[in-house]
Scaffold this motif. Structure first.
Motif, PDB file in Angstrom:
ATOM      1  N   LEU A 193       0.848  -1.183   0.000  1.00 31.65           N
ATOM      2  CA  LEU A 193       0.000   0.000   0.000  1.00 31.65           C
ATOM      3  C   LEU A 193       0.883   1.233   0.000  1.00 31.65           C
ATOM      4  O   LEU A 193       1.738   1.398   0.863  1.00 31.65           O
ATOM      5  CB  LEU A 193      -0.918   0.013   1.223  1.00 31.65           C
ATOM      6  N   SER A 194       0.703   2.085  -1.000  1.00 30.75           N
ATOM      7  CA  SER A 194       1.574   3.249  -1.114  1.00 30.75           C
ATOM      8  C   SER A 194       0.821   4.564  -0.958  1.00 30.75           C
ATOM      9  O   SER A 194       1.421   5.621  -1.052  1.00 30.75           O
ATOM     10  CB  SER A 194       2.289   3.243  -2.469  1.00 30.75           C
ATOM     11  N   GLY A 195      -0.449   4.499  -0.727  1.00 27.83           N
ATOM     12  CA  GLY A 195      -1.241   5.719  -0.632  1.00 27.83           C
ATOM     13  C   GLY A 195      -2.177   5.676   0.550  1.00 27.83           C
ATOM     14  O   GLY A 195      -2.001   4.919   1.490  1.00 27.83           O
ATOM     15  N   SER A 196      -3.183   6.496   0.464  1.00 30.62           N
ATOM     16  CA  SER A 196      -4.194   6.558   1.515  1.00 30.62           C
ATOM     17  C   SER A 196      -5.563   6.406   0.873  1.00 30.62           C
ATOM     18  O   SER A 196      -5.695   6.463  -0.345  1.00 30.62           O
ATOM     19  CB  SER A 196      -4.107   7.897   2.241  1.00 30.62           C
ATOM     20  N   PHE A 197      -6.580   6.233   1.696  1.00 30.27           N
ATOM     21  CA  PHE A 197      -7.939   6.178   1.165  1.00 30.27           C
ATOM     22  C   PHE A 197      -8.231   7.416   0.345  1.00 30.27           C
ATOM     23  O   PHE A 197      -8.778   7.344  -0.744  1.00 30.27           O
ATOM     24  CB  PHE A 197      -8.973   6.085   2.290  1.00 30.27           C
ATOM     25  N   SER A 198      -7.869   8.577   0.880  1.00 28.07           N
ATOM     26  CA  SER A 198      -8.165   9.833   0.184  1.00 28.07           C
ATOM     27  C   SER A 198      -7.515   9.879  -1.191  1.00 28.07           C
ATOM     28  O   SER A 198      -8.152  10.253  -2.174  1.00 28.07           O
ATOM     29  CB  SER A 198      -7.710  11.031   1.020  1.00 28.07           C
ATOM     30  N   ASN A 199      -6.247   9.497  -1.276  1.00 21.96           N
ATOM     31  CA  ASN A 199      -5.558   9.501  -2.572  1.00 21.96           C
ATOM     32  C   ASN A 199      -6.198   8.526  -3.552  1.00 21.96           C
ATOM     33  O   ASN A 199      -6.359   8.839  -4.736  1.00 21.96           O
ATOM     34  CB  ASN A 199      -4.076   9.169  -2.402  1.00 21.96           C
TER      35      ASN A 199
END
Length: 76
Positions: free
Chosen positions: A53-59
């Motif tokens: 996982l390299s991001g967030s929910f928002s991204n």
């Protein structure tokens, strides 16, 4: 864990942030007997396959919304 309605509100806020408008969330009014089940997001199988996982929910939501806009523009 997030409830489905909470996740919908997160998508709504991200839409406001990137497109400048707030889409309406339409749902029936909760009944007195309604049970609020949690929505459990699990990426355990993806992680086991080597996914990182390299991001967030928002991204991820932002990129999905942008992709939807591109798809809509392609079909008009």
């Amino acid at each position: 864990s997030l409830q489905v309605f909470e996740f919908a509100k997160l998508v709504q806020r991200r839409c406001k942030a990137i497109f400048g408008y707030t889409p309406e969330i339409i749902r029936p009014a909760p009944s007195e007997l309604e049970v609020q089940n949690e929505l459990d997001f699990s990426i355990a199988k993806l992680v086991a396959s080597g996914f990182q996982l390299s991001g967030s929910f928002s991204n991820e939501i932002d990129e999905t919304l942008r992709m939807c806009l591109k798809m809509k523009e392609n079909f008009q």
